[in-house]
Design an enzyme around this catalytic site. Structure first.
Site: not given
Ligand code: ACO
Length: 331
Positions: A116, A258, A288
């Protein structure tokens, strides 16, 4: 010719049309809208349709960023595709996007795989290559097709992820230009690789029928461990990048973390002492989307005028690997 700095020219994003709500998931597995909202803040996510691929949304996000920046495809001289979920393992997503966009033959294109934190790793690479004069217009894409790699019978993971893509173009700048990238710090610690992993499909475990039956070709995660590492690492690296640049949290106009889940975001913001009204979020709409969360958030907040010229933006990410990163930009 070298430049003192690099700058981000504009942002673009793209999501599949298909919306998958928590209520949709509750029809398939033993979960509920209330549980997912309370534990993650996620209300819905987007999902690629059959026949759609990561390269479709990656190319669309890139085109949107180029249009917004007024950059022609012929100006792009490097493609960095930050992803964990390419169309195929070979060729790279970068090469697939290069062909899709009709970029000049010979323009290099490759993938950056750092979970990520990928898009921030892409920015750091682009910044170095622009400032040393190797490239002048670097397309940095964060794009994911995570719904193709989740076990739809595993309620611990399948509720968390979505598909999406964000992009920017990194170009030479002087210190007082808008969009200047001030710094990016990136870290990894491979000792904790097993807390978030996609076990099958590499050399360690081919995708045999048995592996597929056991769903080892899907994302596996120890949610509590990920949570604890994510909060600690994102706080530390945010403080590190600020300190290195003689800045404090009070100087930051926007914190763009994030978007793994809202509880992680809130815990990080609380520990940093960042007020909620300066924290950018879009996890409720998209879940996500890994490497795409930061560029899609930037795109949304810049397009609707919340992020304005001259504001200081702090970006922070954490993912499998473990890998974590933080970046500073003066928009
Ligand atoms: N619906 C209903 N119940 C569920 C679901 C679900 N979707 N998922 C798990 N449960 C159950 C569990 O089975 C467990 O039941 P049990 O007590 O009978 O065993 C119960 O809920 C509690 O489970 P916990 O794991 O303790 O729940 P927790 O409060 O830790 O929340 C979560 C789980 C949301 C995954 C949390 O650990 C988390 O946010 N972790 C971070 C993971 C993450 O965001 N990963 C993203 C990838 S990495 C990154 O991008 C940073």
């Amino acid at each position: 010719m070298t430049a003192t700095h690099s700058r981000l020219l504009a942002f673009g994003s793209a999501f599949p049309e298909r919306v998958l709500t928590n209520h949709d998931l509750a029809q398939r597995i033993d979960t509920s809208d209330a549980w997912i909202r309370e534990r993650t803040g996620i209300e819905q996510r987007r999902q690629l349709a059959d026949g759609e691929n990561n390269s479709d949304i990656a190319a669309a996000a890139a085109q949107a960023a180029m249009a917004r920046a007024g950059i022609d495809a012929s100006d792009i001289d490097l493609v960095l595709a930050c992803t964990n979920t390419p169309d195929r393992w070979l060729p790279s997503l970068g090469a697939a996007v290069q062909a899709r966009l009709g970029l000049r033959a010979g323009v290099p294109a490759y993938d950056i795989v750092t979970a990520c934190a990928g898009w921030l790793a892409g920015l750091q690479t682009a910044d170095a290559l622009v400032r040393t004069g190797h490239h002048r217009h670097v397309l940095v894409i964060g794009s994911e097709a995570l719904t193709r790699f989740v076990d739809w019978s595993d309620r611990n993971t399948c509720v968390l992820f979505g598909d999406g893509a964000g992009a920017t173009i990194v170009a030479p700048a002087q210190a007082d230009d808008g969009g200047v990238l001030i710094d990016v710090r990136l870290h990894s610690d491979g000792r904790y690789g097993d807390i978030m992993t996609l076990p099958a499909g590499g050399t360690a475990m081919p995708t045999t029928p048995e592996a597929a039956t056991r769903r080892l070709n899907c994302i596996h995660m120890d949610g509590r461990e990920v949570y604890a590492h994510a909060v600690r690492a994102m706080v530390e690296v945010s403080q590190e990048v600020l300190t290195r640049n003689g800045l404090t949290l009070g100087d930051v106009d926007w914190f763009v973390p994030h978007q793994a889940n809202l509880r992680i975001i809130q815990a990080v913001a609380r520990r940093l002492g960042m007020p909620a009204e300066r924290v950018a979020t879009n996890v409720h709409k998209y879940g996500n989307t890994s490497t795409a969360t930061i560029p899609t958030c930037l795109q949304e907040y810049e397009a609707d005028g919340r992020i304005r010229r001259g504001q200081l933006v702090l970006m922070t990410a954490f993912g499998g690997g473990l890998t974590w990163a933080s970046g500073l930009m003066r928009w």
